[in-house]
Every structure is written in structure tokens, then in C-alpha cells.
Design an enzyme around this catalytic site. Structure first.
Site, PDB file in Angstrom:
ATOM      1  N   GLY A 228     -20.380  78.631 -20.408  1.00  0.00           N
ATOM      2  CA  GLY A 228     -20.280  77.592 -21.481  1.00  0.00           C
ATOM      3  C   GLY A 228     -21.542  77.364 -22.194  1.00  0.00           C
ATOM      4  O   GLY A 228     -22.601  78.291 -21.964  1.00  0.00           O
TER       5      GLY A 228
ATOM      6  N   ASP B 112     -11.392  79.412 -10.195  1.00  0.00           N
ATOM      7  CA  ASP B 112     -10.604  78.686 -11.300  1.00  0.00           C
ATOM      8  C   ASP B 112     -10.733  77.245 -10.964  1.00  0.00           C
ATOM      9  O   ASP B 112     -10.167  76.850  -9.724  1.00  0.00           O
ATOM     10  CB  ASP B 112      -8.918  79.409 -10.740  1.00  0.00           C
ATOM     11  CG  ASP B 112      -8.102  78.570 -11.951  1.00  0.00           C
ATOM     12  OD1 ASP B 112      -8.533  77.693 -12.588  1.00  0.00           O
ATOM     13  OD2 ASP B 112      -6.733  79.281 -11.879  1.00  0.00           O
TER      14      ASP B 112
ATOM     15  N   ASP C 100     -21.458  60.367 -21.581  1.00  0.00           N
ATOM     16  CA  ASP C 100     -21.279  59.022 -22.293  1.00  0.00           C
ATOM     17  C   ASP C 100     -20.238  58.426 -22.683  1.00  0.00           C
ATOM     18  O   ASP C 100     -19.947  57.243 -22.605  1.00  0.00           O
ATOM     19  CB  ASP C 100     -22.246  58.870 -23.408  1.00  0.00           C
ATOM     20  CG  ASP C 100     -21.659  59.875 -24.618  1.00  0.00           C
ATOM     21  OD1 ASP C 100     -21.146  60.998 -24.183  1.00  0.00           O
ATOM     22  OD2 ASP C 100     -22.141  59.829 -25.754  1.00  0.00           O
TER      23      ASP C 100
ATOM     24  N   TYR D 290     -10.170  61.952 -21.209  1.00  0.00           N
ATOM     25  CA  TYR D 290     -11.462  62.964 -20.808  1.00  0.00           C
ATOM     26  C   TYR D 290     -12.449  62.148 -20.255  1.00  0.00           C
ATOM     27  O   TYR D 290     -13.154  62.405 -19.084  1.00  0.00           O
ATOM     28  CB  TYR D 290     -12.101  63.340 -22.125  1.00  0.00           C
ATOM     29  CG  TYR D 290     -13.448  64.103 -21.916  1.00  0.00           C
ATOM     30  CD1 TYR D 290     -13.683  65.277 -21.187  1.00  0.00           C
ATOM     31  CD2 TYR D 290     -14.399  63.423 -22.521  1.00  0.00           C
ATOM     32  CE1 TYR D 290     -14.829  65.745 -21.209  1.00  0.00           C
ATOM     33  CE2 TYR D 290     -15.772  64.084 -22.536  1.00  0.00           C
ATOM     34  CZ  TYR D 290     -16.051  64.929 -21.805  1.00  0.00           C
ATOM     35  OH  TYR D 290     -17.323  65.549 -21.697  1.00  0.00           O
TER      36      TYR D 290
ATOM     37  N   LYS E  88     -13.883  62.618 -16.355  1.00  0.00           N
ATOM     38  CA  LYS E  88     -15.329  62.585 -15.898  1.00  0.00           C
ATOM     39  C   LYS E  88     -15.818  61.390 -15.022  1.00  0.00           C
ATOM     40  O   LYS E  88     -16.626  61.944 -14.180  1.00  0.00           O
ATOM     41  CB  LYS E  88     -16.158  62.686 -17.055  1.00  0.00           C
ATOM     42  CG  LYS E  88     -15.767  63.960 -18.128  1.00  0.00           C
ATOM     43  CD  LYS E  88     -16.162  65.288 -17.228  1.00  0.00           C
ATOM     44  CE  LYS E  88     -17.576  65.580 -17.220  1.00  0.00           C
ATOM     45  NZ  LYS E  88     -18.018  66.741 -16.375  1.00  0.00           N
TER      46      LYS E  88
END
Length: 307
Positions: free
Chosen positions: A10, A35, A101, A124, A128
Site C-alpha cells: 500500500g 488474507d 480521523d 469505514y 476503524k
């Protein structure tokens, strides 16, 4: 010293791989070696490799698609993160994890500190936040670095999109009511490396790290709207003489409907990071200039909190 880096392909993981190699044996794993939709594969990797440090830069980051794939987002960003934290604890390894954030609703109106109440507006952010809580519930020696608007020169991010638009369109409309702390992936990787190096150099590094275990905000210094960020990108474009863009127009979030709601103000206050580690990320606009010049300097990207 053996470092297991997850998500090495990434934009943050790639920078981490380059920076961490100077500290020891770095084993970078990503799909298909591991995975994150199969948490057991992560536990097996940790047991097999016996790392001293586990740095997790892997995440499900497609904010809009997460709205239609909540189970996958939570599996990658929360359940698998909890498994990694448990594996790190059992191996007596240090664990570094990155959050976002977007765990905030953006209604505070000023830069967020670590103790502020979380209230994500989208799947999302929820996933997180669940990942943060999973790490904290497991305990052990860990760092959670909560960051903001991470970018690099890899294709598909905001910076490369603005550059592409600026060279293909005469007029751009960019939202001006979303404010955050743009963070260059390389600067965040350098910060992480300096923290790990400090712990490794300390004669009692385990105690040093235990005393600093916890959650820290680590975003580019200051705040900018996406509109101001786009202005700075265009101004710092090393090929601006060939750009086509003539007008940059301010727009509102509501002008661009998306599946996921975005918080409007998520700038981060990173004073705790500076107080505890003596480090802070550079001002967002300075880091952007370094990024667009493709600087190869690493250590100069950070400054002491008193400069």
C-alpha cells in the site's frame, strides 16, 4: 531485530518498507501471502515468523464501497486487527497499528485530541474505531497512530487526481467545507521508524515502550480544506507550466453526493505525540512540497516540537 510489516504494497506500507529496512530484518507480507479476510492466516504468520515488531499498515480503505460491504470492512479493519494484537501479545512483540480521523463526526469545530468522544459517520470509520478498541482490549505493548488524509504519489489518491485534473481540465470544482490534516505517507513512515529505532536503541526498550503504549494522533501539522489543499498541490506542481487549469472553484460536500457521509472537520491535535516522543510531523504544506519534489531525504522531514 525482526519486523513483520503487513500491507507492504500500500501507499503507507511501501514507504514503511523502505524506511524500516535500516532497522533490521523486514518481512513484508500482503495479499496473497496473508488474507485479512482469513484472520487465522495472520496468526499463523506471526507464530511462524516470531517477529519482535509487528507493523500493520493493511486496511480496507474504500470509504464508499464499505457502505455496501460492511462485513468485509469490519473483518479487515477490526476482527483481523484484534487477532494480530493477540498474536503480538502471545509472542511478546511490539504492535503498531494505524487508524483514522474518520472515527470523529467532525462537529467539534477545532482540532481533535485523543480523549475526544468518537462518533463515526460511516461504516469505514466504525470499522476503524472497532479496530482501535480491539487493540486496546488485548493490551500488551502497542502504538495506535491515528492519522488523517494520508497521501503519496501513487495513482488514485487525492494528490495525483488533482494533478491529473489540472493537466486535463480548465476548471476544477473542489469541496471547501471538508477540513483535515493532510499527511504524507513518507513522513508517517519516517515517524514510525524513528520511534522503533528509539525503542531498539534503549537498553531497556521493552520498559520504554510499555511506558509509552497507547493511542496518539499523528497527522500533518495544521489543517487545510480540500480546496486549499488542491490550491497548494497546483502551486507546487513541478510541471505547472504545462497545466491546463485556469479556474479552481469552491464547492460544498452536498454538491457531490456519495454513499458514505464524510465528517466536515477532522483536523488532529498532535501535541501528545510531541510531548511523549519529542517528534511531530511537518506542516502539511511543507510536506506536500517535499513530496512533489520527490525528496529522497528522510530524517529532515521531521522536526523537534520546539522548532
Amino acid at each position: 531485530m525482526r519486523i513483520l510489516l503487513l500491507g507492504g504494497n500500500g501507499q503507507l506500507g511501501g514507504e514503511l518498507h523502505r524506511c524500516l529496512m535500516g532497522l533490521g530484518d523486514v518481512i513484508a507480507l500482503d495479499q496473497p501471502e496473508v488474507d485479512f479476510c482469513q484472520p487465522q492466516s495472520l496468526r499463523q504468520a506471526v507464530v511462524a515468523l516470531h517477529p519482535d515488531w509487528i507493523v500493520n499498515a493493511a486496511a480496507y480503505t474504500n470509504v464508499d464501497r464499505a457502505e455496501s460491504e460492511p462485513q468485509i470492512a469490519h473483518l479487515v479493519n477490526a476482527e483481523s486487527v484484534g487477532v494480530l494484537a493477540e498474536a503480538a501479545l502471545h509472542q511478546s512483540a511490539f504492535f503498531v497499528h494505524y487508524s483514522t480521523d474518520y472515527v470523529f463526526d467532525g462537529k467539534k469545530g477545532q482540532a481533535y485530541i485523543e480523549e475526544d468522544e468518537t462518533c463515526p459517520l460511516n461504516v469505514y470509520g466504525e470499522s476503524k474505531l472497532a479496530g482501535e478498541k480491539a487493540v486496546q482490549a488485548v493490551g500488551g505493548k502497542f502504538l495506535i497512530l491515528r492519522t488523517s488524509w494520508v497521501y503519496s504519489l501513487r495513482q488514485g489518491g487525492f494528490v495525483t487526481k488533482v494533478l491529473e485534473w489540472a493537466h486535463s481540465k480548465k476548471e476544477l470544482r473542489i469541496v471547501s467545507d471538508q477540513v483535515g490534516s493532510p499527511t504524507w505517507a513518507r513522513s508517517l513512515a519516517v515517524l514510525t521508524t524513528l520511534i522503533l529505532n528509539r525503542a531498539m536503541q534503549d537498553e531497556n526498550g521493552k520498559v520504554w515502550m510499555e511506558e509509552r503504549t497507547g493511542l496518539y494522533h499523528a497527522g500533518g501539522e495544521g489543517a487545510a480544506s480540500r480546496y486549499a489543499w488542491a490550491q497548494a498541490i497546483i502551486a507546487a506542481d513541478p510541471m505547472r507550466e504545462t497545466a491546463m487549469v485556469e479556474n479552481l472553484l469552491a464547492a460544498r460536500t452536498e454538491d457531490f453526493p456519495t454513499p458514505a457521509r464524510r465528517p466536515l472537520f477532522t483536523a488532529l491535535n498532535c501535541a501528545r505525540l510531541a510531548d511523549v516522543f519529542g517528534l511531530r510531523l511537518p506542516a502539511w504544506n511543507e510536506a506536500l512540497s517535499l513530496c512533489l519534489r520527490r525528496s529522497e531525504e528522510h530524517t529532515s522531514e521531521l522536526q523537534s516540537p520546539n522548532t
